[in-house]
Design an enzyme around this catalytic site. Structure first.
Site, mmCIF file in Angstrom:
data_model
loop_
_atom_site.group_PDB
_atom_site.id
_atom_site.type_symbol
_atom_site.label_atom_id
_atom_site.label_comp_id
_atom_site.label_asym_id
_atom_site.label_seq_id
_atom_site.Cartn_x
_atom_site.Cartn_y
_atom_site.Cartn_z
ATOM 1 N N SER A 91 9.212 -4.450 -1.727
ATOM 2 C CA SER A 91 9.444 -5.824 -2.204
ATOM 3 C C SER A 91 10.474 -5.780 -3.327
ATOM 4 O O SER A 91 10.590 -4.763 -4.029
ATOM 5 C CB SER A 91 8.129 -6.391 -2.759
ATOM 6 O OG SER A 91 8.380 -7.564 -3.518
ATOM 7 N N TYR A 145 1.034 -5.225 -8.249
ATOM 8 C CA TYR A 145 1.818 -5.273 -6.994
ATOM 9 C C TYR A 145 3.209 -4.686 -7.229
ATOM 10 O O TYR A 145 3.712 -3.914 -6.408
ATOM 11 C CB TYR A 145 1.899 -6.731 -6.542
ATOM 12 C CG TYR A 145 2.672 -6.988 -5.268
ATOM 13 C CD1 TYR A 145 2.112 -6.734 -4.022
ATOM 14 C CD2 TYR A 145 3.962 -7.534 -5.309
ATOM 15 C CE1 TYR A 145 2.806 -7.003 -2.852
ATOM 16 C CE2 TYR A 145 4.667 -7.808 -4.143
ATOM 17 C CZ TYR A 145 4.085 -7.539 -2.918
ATOM 18 O OH TYR A 145 4.780 -7.809 -1.763
#
Ligand code: NAI
Length: 266
Positions: free
Chosen positions: A137, A150
């Site tokens: 990501s 995350y």
């Protein structure tokens, strides 16, 4: 090409990748912990449903062996299963941090380890170099506020990509994609919200939210021989969001104005 297993294949980016690969003639193993979702995608594309939790190594080992045996040799893997959360760093519970780490990092590691001998034997038997794509990501490249665990986990996925690429060359190529904001079931609530959607569009130079199909096509490129001289790389697809903005820059903005705008500066 031999078969490809896509983790998190029941939804969003994973499902779009399964569909694109199947449409180009690839045998696909749709791996997901969501049994009905995995079966629905597998049925739609004529693939094999593999019900497994990527965080459970024994389930992953079984699923990879099954894919290899039933789909005629494993030539590729897409480590796409992932989960995230959004809250201030100090509000995360042990269980939330543990889940984010176990699915995104340990899950990708389990799949890489289980697939390694199968991918190598595909290459050794003359199938050509095998290929792995991990899904990280933009949060793993530069942190996103509210996504501390995350962001750390996705940075680890990028590091894992580079480590595996180094160890497995030349038989197996390992690359990574880092999407920006992509419309999937994961964030549908935000996309449906007018204020949130226009805020995201406004800070995206390409002016819109990305699609799962656009992400799938970058994954398919990295799996295919079209990227045969690439390994250990991280391709960002974010509509330009991570480009520095000169309007926002407190020094460059006034300088550009002084020189009459970016057109005459040089
Ligand atoms: P999604 O929520 O639509 O799909 C994720 C799939 O992973 C689901 O089918 C879910 O059942 C499966 N999954 C979750 N935990 C699992 C586990 N332990 N074992 C097996 N399967 C599991 O999400 P989306 O948006 O398609 O995300 C896919 C990947 O892309 C994730 O790794 C996510 O972090 C990453 N990503 C997504 C972005 C976005 O804007 N949608 C942006 C950047 C990265």
């Amino acid at each position: 090409m031999g078969a490809v297993v896509v983790t998190g294949g029941a939804s969003g980016i994973g499902a779009a990748t399964c569909e694109l690969l199947a449409a180009s003639g690839v045998a696909v193993g749709v791996l997901d912990r969501n049994e009905s979702g995995a079966r629905a995608v597998a049925e739609r594309i004529g693939g094999l449903a593999l019900v497994a939790d990527v965080a459970r190594s024994e389930q992953v080992d079984d699923a990879m062996r099954r894919a290899d045996a039933e789909l005629g040799g494993l030539a590729g893997l897409v480590n796409n299963a992932g989960v995230g959360n959004l809250k201030p760093l100090e509000d995360y519970t042990d269980a939330e941090v543990d889940l984010i780490w176990r699915v995104n990092v340990t899950g990708a590691f389990n799949c890489l380890r289980a697939a390694a001998p199968l991918l190598r034997s595909w290459a050794a038997e003359g199938g050509g170099p095998a290929s792995v794509v991990n899904v990280a990501s933009v949060s793993g490249v530069r942190p996103t506020r509210g996504e501390a665990p995350y962001s750390a986990a996705k940075a680890a996925v990028i590091a894992l990509t580079r480590a595996a690429a180094l160890e497995w060359a030349p038989e197996v190529r390992v690359n990574c994609v880092s999407p920006g904001f992509i419309h999937t079931p994961l964030n549908d609530v935000l996309v449906q919200d007018e204020v949130a959607r226009s805020g995201i569009e406004a800070r995206t130079p390409l002016g819109r939210i990305g699609t799962a199909d656009e992400t799938a096509s970058v994954i398919a490129f990295l799996l295919s021989p079209a990227s045969s001289y690439m390994t250990g790389q991280n391709l960002v697809l974010d509509g330009g969001t991570m480009l520095p903005s000169d309007q926002m820059d407190p020094v460059l903005g006034p300088l550009l104005e002084m020189f009459g705008g970016s057109g005459s500066a040089g």
